[in-house]
Write a protein that holds these residues in place. Structure first.
Motif, PDB file in Angstrom:
ATOM      1  N   MET A 333       0.843  -1.218   0.030  1.00 60.62           N
ATOM      2  CA  MET A 333      -0.065  -0.011   0.046  1.00 60.62           C
ATOM      3  C   MET A 333       0.830   1.280  -0.236  1.00 60.62           C
ATOM      4  SD  MET A 333      -3.016   1.236   2.865  1.00 60.62           S
ATOM      5  CE  MET A 333      -4.313   0.358   2.284  1.00 60.62           C
ATOM      6  N   VAL A 334       0.635   2.278  -1.016  1.00 60.84           N
ATOM      7  CA  VAL A 334       1.427   3.222  -1.151  1.00 60.84           C
ATOM      8  C   VAL A 334       0.140   4.592  -0.920  1.00 60.84           C
ATOM      9  CG1 VAL A 334       2.846   4.876  -2.388  1.00 60.84           C
ATOM     10  CG2 VAL A 334       3.035   2.393  -2.557  1.00 60.84           C
ATOM     11  N   GLU A 335       0.647   5.513   0.140  1.00 60.03           N
ATOM     12  CA  GLU A 335      -0.131   6.520   0.484  1.00 60.03           C
ATOM     13  C   GLU A 335       0.621   7.816   0.719  1.00 60.03           C
ATOM     14  OE1 GLU A 335      -3.265   7.290   4.062  1.00 60.03           O
ATOM     15  OE2 GLU A 335      -2.232   5.605   4.144  1.00 60.03           O
ATOM     16  N   ASN A 336       0.055   8.891   0.169  1.00 58.49           N
ATOM     17  CA  ASN A 336       0.585  10.195   0.472  1.00 58.49           C
ATOM     18  C   ASN A 336      -0.410  11.274   0.449  1.00 58.49           C
ATOM     19  OD1 ASN A 336       1.180   9.974  -2.793  1.00 58.49           O
ATOM     20  ND2 ASN A 336       0.514  11.846  -2.339  1.00 58.49           N
ATOM     21  N   HIS A 337      -0.194  12.370   1.274  1.00 55.68           N
ATOM     22  CA  HIS A 337      -1.212  13.337   1.354  1.00 55.68           C
ATOM     23  C   HIS A 337      -0.696  14.692   0.889  1.00 55.68           C
ATOM     24  CE1 HIS A 337       0.675  13.179   5.172  1.00 55.68           C
ATOM     25  NE2 HIS A 337       0.070  14.140   5.446  1.00 55.68           N
ATOM     26  N   HIS A 338      -1.695  15.715   0.486  1.00 50.65           N
ATOM     27  CA  HIS A 338      -1.165  17.026   0.181  1.00 50.65           C
ATOM     28  C   HIS A 338      -2.293  17.849   0.798  1.00 50.65           C
ATOM     29  CE1 HIS A 338      -3.681  15.298  -3.045  1.00 50.65           C
ATOM     30  NE2 HIS A 338      -4.560  16.260  -2.963  1.00 50.65           N
ATOM     31  N   ASN A 339      -2.417  19.314   0.671  1.00 53.09           N
ATOM     32  CA  ASN A 339      -3.023  20.031   1.487  1.00 53.09           C
ATOM     33  C   ASN A 339      -3.004  19.749   3.066  1.00 53.09           C
ATOM     34  OD1 ASN A 339      -4.127  20.551  -1.023  1.00 53.09           O
ATOM     35  ND2 ASN A 339      -6.272  20.084  -0.334  1.00 53.09           N
ATOM     36  N   PHE A 340      -1.648  20.142   3.322  1.00 55.59           N
ATOM     37  CA  PHE A 340      -1.129  19.967   4.685  1.00 55.59           C
ATOM     38  C   PHE A 340       0.125  20.810   4.972  1.00 55.59           C
ATOM     39  CE2 PHE A 340      -0.073  16.846   8.326  1.00 55.59           C
ATOM     40  CZ  PHE A 340      -1.506  16.829   8.749  1.00 55.59           C
ATOM     41  N   ALA A 341       0.424  20.709   6.290  1.00 56.33           N
ATOM     42  CA  ALA A 341       1.644  21.276   6.652  1.00 56.33           C
ATOM     43  C   ALA A 341       2.537  20.417   7.664  1.00 56.33           C
ATOM     44  CB  ALA A 341       1.229  22.777   7.394  1.00 56.33           C
ATOM     45  N   TRP A 342       3.764  20.486   7.282  1.00 57.88           N
ATOM     46  CA  TRP A 342       4.748  19.654   7.960  1.00 57.88           C
ATOM     47  C   TRP A 342       5.827  20.410   8.843  1.00 57.88           C
ATOM     48  CZ3 TRP A 342       2.561  18.538   3.395  1.00 57.88           C
ATOM     49  CH2 TRP A 342       2.182  17.116   3.238  1.00 57.88           C
ATOM     50  N   LYS A 343       6.286  19.975   9.755  1.00 54.95           N
ATOM     51  CA  LYS A 343       7.557  20.544  10.618  1.00 54.95           C
ATOM     52  C   LYS A 343       8.568  19.685   9.847  1.00 54.95           C
ATOM     53  CE  LYS A 343       5.291  22.163  14.790  1.00 54.95           C
ATOM     54  NZ  LYS A 343       5.208  21.900  16.348  1.00 54.95           N
ATOM     55  N   GLU A 344       9.441  20.560   9.092  1.00 63.00           N
ATOM     56  CA  GLU A 344      10.648  20.198   8.631  1.00 63.00           C
ATOM     57  C   GLU A 344      12.015  20.560   8.760  1.00 63.00           C
ATOM     58  OE1 GLU A 344       8.038  17.930   5.077  1.00 63.00           O
ATOM     59  OE2 GLU A 344       9.700  19.297   4.540  1.00 63.00           O
ATOM     60  N   ILE A 345      13.116  19.837   8.471  1.00 60.17           N
ATOM     61  CA  ILE A 345      14.339  20.671   8.622  1.00 60.17           C
ATOM     62  C   ILE A 345      14.772  20.971   7.216  1.00 60.17           C
ATOM     63  CG2 ILE A 345      16.630  20.509   9.224  1.00 60.17           C
ATOM     64  CD1 ILE A 345      15.004  20.789  11.677  1.00 60.17           C
ATOM     65  N   TRP A 346      14.771  22.292   6.883  1.00 59.03           N
ATOM     66  CA  TRP A 346      15.225  22.611   5.322  1.00 59.03           C
ATOM     67  C   TRP A 346      16.129  23.734   5.642  1.00 59.03           C
ATOM     68  CZ3 TRP A 346      14.893  27.446   2.846  1.00 59.03           C
ATOM     69  CH2 TRP A 346      15.161  27.328   1.259  1.00 59.03           C
ATOM     70  N   GLU A 347      17.520  23.216   5.037  1.00 58.13           N
ATOM     71  CA  GLU A 347      18.768  24.133   4.901  1.00 58.13           C
ATOM     72  C   GLU A 347      18.933  24.266   6.357  1.00 58.13           C
ATOM     73  OE1 GLU A 347      18.441  27.340   2.214  1.00 58.13           O
ATOM     74  OE2 GLU A 347      18.775  26.218   0.541  1.00 58.13           O
ATOM     75  N   GLY A 348      19.011  23.320   7.129  1.00 58.44           N
ATOM     76  CA  GLY A 348      19.523  23.360   8.620  1.00 58.44           C
ATOM     77  C   GLY A 348      18.790  24.055   9.759  1.00 58.44           C
ATOM     78  N   ARG A 349      17.514  24.566   9.193  1.00 59.54           N
ATOM     79  CA  ARG A 349      16.651  25.096  10.119  1.00 59.54           C
ATOM     80  C   ARG A 349      15.229  24.594  10.300  1.00 59.54           C
ATOM     81  NH1 ARG A 349      15.239  31.153   8.353  1.00 59.54           N
ATOM     82  NH2 ARG A 349      13.912  31.119  10.264  1.00 59.54           N
ATOM     83  N   GLU A 350      14.629  24.628  11.244  1.00 61.98           N
ATOM     84  CA  GLU A 350      13.031  23.990  11.410  1.00 61.98           C
ATOM     85  C   GLU A 350      12.131  24.946  10.709  1.00 61.98           C
ATOM     86  OE1 GLU A 350      11.007  21.637  14.632  1.00 61.98           O
ATOM     87  OE2 GLU A 350      10.323  23.640  14.658  1.00 61.98           O
ATOM     88  N   VAL A 351      11.446  24.609   9.799  1.00 63.04           N
ATOM     89  CA  VAL A 351      10.683  25.484   9.129  1.00 63.04           C
ATOM     90  C   VAL A 351       9.075  24.660   9.014  1.00 63.04           C
ATOM     91  CG1 VAL A 351      12.114  26.757   7.548  1.00 63.04           C
ATOM     92  CG2 VAL A 351      11.175  24.661   6.854  1.00 63.04           C
ATOM     93  N   ILE A 352       8.138  25.144   8.775  1.00 66.18           N
ATOM     94  CA  ILE A 352       6.747  24.635   8.505  1.00 66.18           C
ATOM     95  C   ILE A 352       6.306  24.737   6.929  1.00 66.18           C
ATOM     96  CG2 ILE A 352       4.043  24.795   9.102  1.00 66.18           C
ATOM     97  CD1 ILE A 352       4.801  25.677  11.860  1.00 66.18           C
TER      98      ILE A 352
END
Length: 486
Positions: A333-352
């Motif tokens: 089963m493969v599942e992914n979503h959109h219309n969402f916000a994630w806390k991620e590390i981007w270029e060394g900093r936490e962003v939403i």
């Protein structure tokens, strides 16, 4: 001249949000435009929808515009946009309409914006364009997430010869029809049981508690618009360690839908709160944000995540029902979503990271990018491209609005396309015809730096919301009834 008749479904089809604006628009049209051509009236209403601020002083259309514009508390100082916007990268610029570019230019100028990206399927939306990705500093934008929170793709791959989809077409078509309900207000009489309905968030926030009953009745339903459940042939040509499915041909069950009324009400509620707290220039009003260190921001984050989990539960219920009827479990089963916000590390900093109609495409993250009811979809594996903020398109993207599609595409043309590609369509309308969408092959070619293709899905039996699914009817014995359009 026949009486003007504009329905709520038609208004939703061109993008009108739910009540209270739809009843007002219908009333205004019936009272003031009853002798006009329906096509002209729909164009007028679409113009108001696109730029409500331009009609606030109109003696007739002002009532509609007033309902479309979120109320702002008096006295809050207006926040200025930055003169220079944060950087954003574009993929497949030749496929993207100017309206989406303008929205992105505005989005990256809000003070909390850090970076953005525009996917090749991008087109104009509310606030952030559909296909828009925006990274922010400690802030979440409800309309940057969107109304259908957590809308997603879910693919079950069954070790069944795809030839059976033709040989036993009636069986597979029946199973889709019995596994879910379509229609804007669809509700089950006897809903499925799922642990999501006992999630602690329903008891933490009053708004969620008030929505719990309706959410339960809609659990496992599929909605309307571009949402679908379909069977198709899955083709895997090379072994991929991440996907873990041997090369071959399989039966695939693919579904696309979101969080139903639960997500829509959460979006509307917290968007109004955000707008009341942060007054932005008119062109950026729907990009109002909530800080993550304030109560409203923390509440929205809880509610958004619940809506995402709820949307996932809806898909899992549908897939479990069909797997039971097939007498076997999916091998993957493969599942992914959109219309969402994630806390991620981007270029060394936490962003939403807000992905409104964009697929997560971090390193080795699996996803599904569909085409149309007749075009192939693709199982993909993300490359973790920083330039796209680890994102890819969520589909082919529209090249025609629903109104344009309804006025320019014929039933004959649709039937010819279905016949040519060997697709059986259950429900569905001209607004979702394949001609209304961009060329998925061109879109995929524009994002080869973002994802690797590890499999293909070819639609064969497609179920969508048709006109008949939004009308009242007495249920057959043993069948679930549903509440029609709202």
């Amino acid at each position: 001249m026949s009486k003007l008749n504009i329905t709520a479904k038609e208004l939703r089809a061109i993008g009108f949000p739910e009540s209270p604006v739809i009843p007002v628009a219908m009333s205004v049209a019936e009272k003031h435009f009853k002798h006009n051509k329906k096509e002209d009236v729909m164009k007028t209403l679409q113009a108001v929808l696109a730029s409500p601020a331009n009609y606030t002083k109109d003696a007739v259309l002002g009532a509609i515009a007033d309902k479309l514009l979120p109320k702002t508390e008096i006295g809050e100082p207006e926040i200025s946009l930055n003169t220079t916007g944060a950087p954003f990268n574009t993929f497949g610029a030749e496929h993207i309409e100017q309206g989406a570019f303008h929205q992105m230019y505005t989005a990256v100028k809000i003070p909390v914006a850090i970076a953005g990206a525009l996917m090749p399927d991008a087109h104009h939306g509310y606030g952030l364009p559909i296909g828009g990705v925006l990274a922010t500093n400690n802030a979440v934008i409800p309309y940057g997430v969107g109304v259908d929170i957590g809308c997603r793709m879910c693919l079950s791959i069954f070790d069944v010869d795809a030839k059976e989809l033709t040989q036993r077409e009636a069986f597979f078509a029946r199973e889709i029809g019995e596994a879910t309900l379509f229609g804007s207000g669809a509700q089950f009489v006897k809903p499925a049981n799922h642990e999501i309905m006992e999630h602690e968030a329903f008891y933490q926030l009053p708004i969620l508690k008030a929505l719990q009953g309706r959410a339960w009745r809609q659990l496992g339903s599929s909605g309307s618009g571009n949402h679908f459940v379909e069977f198709g042939a899955v083709t895997i040509t090379e072994q991929d360690a991440t996907l873990g499915v041997a090369p071959g041909n399989y039966v695939g069950l693919l579904s696309h839908s979101g969080s139903r009324a639960l997500g829509a009400n959460i979006a509307q509620h917290y968007t109004k709160l955000a707008i009341s707290k942060r007054r932005l220039p008119q062109e950026a009003k729907n990009l109002a944000w909530l800080n993550m260190n304030e109560q409203e921001g923390q509440e929205y984050w809880i509610a958004m995540n619940l809506a995402g989990d709820y949307a996932s539960a809806c898909h899992h219920i549908i897939h479990a029902k069909i797997a039971k009827q097939l007498g076997r479990q999916p091998i993957k089963m493969v599942e992914n979503h959109h219309n969402f916000a994630w806390k991620e590390i981007w270029e060394g900093r936490e962003v939403i990271v807000h992905r409104k109609g964009a697929t997560p495409a971090g390193k080795d993250v699996l996803g599904i990018i569909p085409g149309s009811m007749t075009a192939d979809g693709f199982i993909v594996k993300g490359k973790g491209e920083t330039a796209s903020i680890n994102s890819a398109s969520h589909g082919a993207g529209r090249k025609m609005s629903r109104t344009q599609a309804l006025s320019s595409i014929t039933h004959h043309a649709l039937q010819e396309a279905l016949k040519k590609h060997g697709v059986k369509l259950l429900g569905g309308g001209l607004d979702e015809a394949p001609f209304a969408y961009k060329d998925i092959q061109a879109v995929m070619q524009s994002q080869t730096s973002l994802v690797d293709v590890v499999g293909k899905f070819t639609p064969k039996i497609v179920k969508m919301c048709g006109a008949e699914t939004n009308q009242w009817r007495k249920p057959k014995k043993g069948e679930n009834a549903f509440v029609a359009g709202e």
